[in-house]
Scaffold this motif. Structure first.
Motif, PDB file in Angstrom:
ATOM      1  N   MET A 218       1.573  -0.902   0.051  1.00 45.55           N
ATOM      2  CA  MET A 218       0.214  -0.145  -0.401  1.00 45.55           C
ATOM      3  C   MET A 218       0.939   1.309  -0.042  1.00 45.55           C
ATOM      4  O   MET A 218       1.999   1.327   1.262  1.00 45.55           O
ATOM      5  CB  MET A 218      -1.030   0.088   0.938  1.00 45.55           C
ATOM      6  CG  MET A 218      -1.960   1.033   0.470  1.00 45.55           C
ATOM      7  SD  MET A 218      -3.338   0.782   2.261  1.00 45.55           S
ATOM      8  CE  MET A 218      -3.734  -0.352   2.232  1.00 45.55           C
ATOM      9  N   LYS A 219       0.925   2.168  -1.081  1.00 46.10           N
ATOM     10  CA  LYS A 219       1.300   3.637  -0.827  1.00 46.10           C
ATOM     11  C   LYS A 219       1.478   4.248   0.241  1.00 46.10           C
ATOM     12  O   LYS A 219       0.016   4.715   0.608  1.00 46.10           O
ATOM     13  CB  LYS A 219       1.185   3.793  -2.319  1.00 46.10           C
ATOM     14  CG  LYS A 219       1.857   5.014  -2.808  1.00 46.10           C
ATOM     15  CD  LYS A 219       1.345   5.285  -3.914  1.00 46.10           C
ATOM     16  CE  LYS A 219       1.291   7.247  -4.108  1.00 46.10           C
ATOM     17  NZ  LYS A 219       0.500   7.705  -4.970  1.00 46.10           N
ATOM     18  N   GLU A 220       2.651   4.205   0.441  1.00 44.58           N
ATOM     19  CA  GLU A 220       2.510   6.229   1.873  1.00 44.58           C
ATOM     20  C   GLU A 220       2.249   7.263   1.222  1.00 44.58           C
ATOM     21  O   GLU A 220       2.962   7.222   0.925  1.00 44.58           O
ATOM     22  CB  GLU A 220       4.164   5.272   2.550  1.00 44.58           C
ATOM     23  CG  GLU A 220       3.834   5.624   4.039  1.00 44.58           C
ATOM     24  CD  GLU A 220       5.183   5.136   4.849  1.00 44.58           C
ATOM     25  OE1 GLU A 220       6.083   6.347   4.534  1.00 44.58           O
ATOM     26  OE2 GLU A 220       5.068   4.705   5.598  1.00 44.58           O
ATOM     27  N   ILE A 221       1.644   7.627   2.368  1.00 41.43           N
ATOM     28  CA  ILE A 221       1.208   8.904   2.117  1.00 41.43           C
ATOM     29  C   ILE A 221       1.498   9.923   3.678  1.00 41.43           C
ATOM     30  O   ILE A 221       1.131   9.452   4.546  1.00 41.43           O
ATOM     31  CB  ILE A 221      -0.963   9.449   2.021  1.00 41.43           C
ATOM     32  CG1 ILE A 221      -1.191   8.608   0.957  1.00 41.43           C
ATOM     33  CG2 ILE A 221      -0.766  11.253   1.443  1.00 41.43           C
ATOM     34  CD1 ILE A 221      -2.986   8.224   1.627  1.00 41.43           C
ATOM     35  N   LYS A 222       2.511  11.108   3.106  1.00 37.36           N
ATOM     36  CA  LYS A 222       3.200  12.344   3.798  1.00 37.36           C
ATOM     37  C   LYS A 222       2.285  13.091   4.264  1.00 37.36           C
ATOM     38  O   LYS A 222       1.925  13.880   2.903  1.00 37.36           O
ATOM     39  CB  LYS A 222       4.381  12.257   3.162  1.00 37.36           C
ATOM     40  CG  LYS A 222       5.175  11.203   3.612  1.00 37.36           C
ATOM     41  CD  LYS A 222       7.181  11.484   3.468  1.00 37.36           C
ATOM     42  CE  LYS A 222       7.929  11.504   3.658  1.00 37.36           C
ATOM     43  NZ  LYS A 222       9.673  11.643   3.673  1.00 37.36           N
ATOM     44  N   VAL A 223       1.566  13.423   5.325  1.00 33.65           N
ATOM     45  CA  VAL A 223       0.836  14.032   5.619  1.00 33.65           C
ATOM     46  C   VAL A 223       1.459  14.749   6.516  1.00 33.65           C
ATOM     47  O   VAL A 223       2.194  14.586   7.358  1.00 33.65           O
ATOM     48  CB  VAL A 223       0.142  13.572   6.507  1.00 33.65           C
ATOM     49  CG1 VAL A 223      -1.160  14.441   6.572  1.00 33.65           C
ATOM     50  CG2 VAL A 223      -1.266  12.351   5.541  1.00 33.65           C
ATOM     51  N   GLY A 224       1.422  16.461   6.093  1.00 35.25           N
ATOM     52  CA  GLY A 224       2.296  17.449   7.110  1.00 35.25           C
ATOM     53  C   GLY A 224       0.943  18.197   8.096  1.00 35.25           C
ATOM     54  O   GLY A 224       0.124  18.326   7.469  1.00 35.25           O
TER      55      GLY A 224
END
Lengths: 215, 215
Positions: A1-7
Motif C-alpha cells: 500500500m502506497k504511503e502518504i506523507k501528511v503534514g
C-alpha cells in the motif's frame, strides 16, 4: 500500500506531546498508510474560536504549510473545522491542502440528507454551511462549551451529547462535528451509540479523503 | 473492521458476469470491508450516454435502489458519472445514496485546484460542474468515444490518454474521470503514469466515501 506523507497542522498551541499528536494518533489508528508529522501554531493556547483568533492564526498556518511542502509532504491537513488558511494555502502550495471543516461537510452531505452541525461557536463554520447548502438544517453549541479546552471537561462531553440529541429531535439524520477538539475526545462514538444517529467526525473525514491519494 | 453492505447499480445492461461485476471487483480489491451485490438496469445495453437514455433509466434505478434497501443494504451506489436517479433515490430511501459523478467531483475539488473533466459526452455531467464550481477548467471527450462500449476498444483507450494530455496542456492539475466505463478499463493508472497528473477515478472515489461508513 502506497504511503502518504501528511503534514498535520494543529491550530492550538501545546507542548503536551499527547495532545499535540492526538489527531495524528486517531488517523494512524484507522488509516495504515498515513505517515504523519504534526506541528502546532505558536502562541495560541486557546486555539481558534472566533474571527479574531482565526485572523491571527492564518499567517502562522501558511508558514507551517509551506514548511511541510518544502520538506516533501504529499498533502497538508489543517485540522480545524473553520478551515483557517485552507484557501490561502491552496493558492500558494502545489500539493493538496485538506481542511477539517470542508472534509466533514463534504462527507456529511454525501452520506446524509438533513445535516445538523455541532460545534463550539454560535454560528456553524461558514465553509461547512456553504458546502452543505440546502442539506444544512441548523447548528448548535453545547452549553458551557466556548473553546476546544472546555470539551476536555466531563461537563463539556455530557453537554455535547445533549446537544446532539437536540439535533436529532429537530429532524437531522446526520450530525457533522464542527470542532476537531471533538475528535480529540472521540465524542463521535458516544453520540452514535447513545443518540443513534450518523455522526461525521472532521478528522476521520479528512483521513478518508486523504486516503484517496494511495491510488 | 465493520462490514458495509453495498447495493451497486450498473446503468448498462449486461449478462456478462465479468462486465457486470467489474466495479464491485475494482472496489473489493481496494476496500476490504465492502460487501457488494451488483444489479444492472434492464434493456439498456448501451447504458446512459445522453439525456434520453438517462431519462428512461431513472425509474429502473429507483426500483433497484428500493429493492437493495428492503434487503438490508447499508448504502446504495449508483455507478454512473451522471448521477442518474441519485437525487430521486435520496428523497425515497433512508440509507445513504452515493453517485459516481458527485463522488468523483467531490474528491477532485478536495485534492485539486484546476480540474479537467474527461468523459464520453460533449458536456461534462451537470452534477460534476456544479460541485467543482470555479475549480472546473473544461471538459473533453476522447475522439471516437461516444458510449461506454467504445472505451473497450484499443483506440478508445489510446484516445482517452491523448485527451488527458490535452487537459494537462490546458493547465489542469487534476483530471476527474466522468464515465465509470473508464473505471472498468482502469484507465486512471495509465493516465497517471503516462501523463503524470493526478486522476480521480469515479468508482474509487465512491469507494473512499463509502468507506467512511465503517466508523
Amino acid at each position: 500500500m502506497k504511503e502518504i506523507k501528511v503534514g498535520l497542522i494543529r491550530v492550538v498551541t501545546t507542548t503536551n506531546e499527547k495532545v499535540l499528536n492526538a489527531h495524528a494518533s486517531l488517523l494512524t489508528s484507522r488509516f495504515k498508510n498515513l505517515d504523519i508529522e504534526t506541528k502546532c501554531i505558536p502562541n495560541q493556547p486557546e486555539g481558534i474560536h472566533d474571527a479574531e483568533t482565526e485572523k491571527i492564526a492564518v499567517p502562522k498556518i501558511i508558514n507551517l504549510a509551506k514548511d511541510f511542502e518544502s520538506k516533501g509532504a504529499d498533502v497538508v491537513f489543517i485540522s480545524c473545522a473553520a478551515d483557517p488558511g485552507v484557501e490561502e494555502c491552496r493558492r500558494l502550495l502545489n500539493i493538496p491542502v485538506i481542511g477539517a471543516g470542508s472534509a466533514c461537510a463534504i462527507m456529511a452531505q454525501s452520506l446524509g440528507n438533513k445535516v445538523g452541525v455541532l460545534g463550539i461557536t454560535e454560528e456553524a463554520p461558514e465553509v461547512m454551511v456553504k458546502i452543505l447548502k440546502e442539506k444544512f438544517v441548523c447548528s448548535i453549541k453545547p452549553e458551557g462549551v466556548n473553546t476546544t479546552l472546555d470539551l476536555f471537561k466531563e461537563e463539556g462531553r455530557a453537554n455535547a451529547l445533549k446537544a446532539a440529541g437536540m439535533l436529532k429531535e429537530k429532524g437531522c439524520d446526520t450530525i457533522a462535528l464542527a470542532c476537531t477538539g471533538m475528535s480529540t475526545i472521540n465524542v463521535h462514538e458516544d453520540i452514535r451509540e447513545n443518540i443513534k444517529i450518523r455522526v461525521i467526525d472532521p478528522v476521520l473525514a479528512a483521513g478518508v479523503i486523504m486516503s484517496y491519494l494511495q491510488f
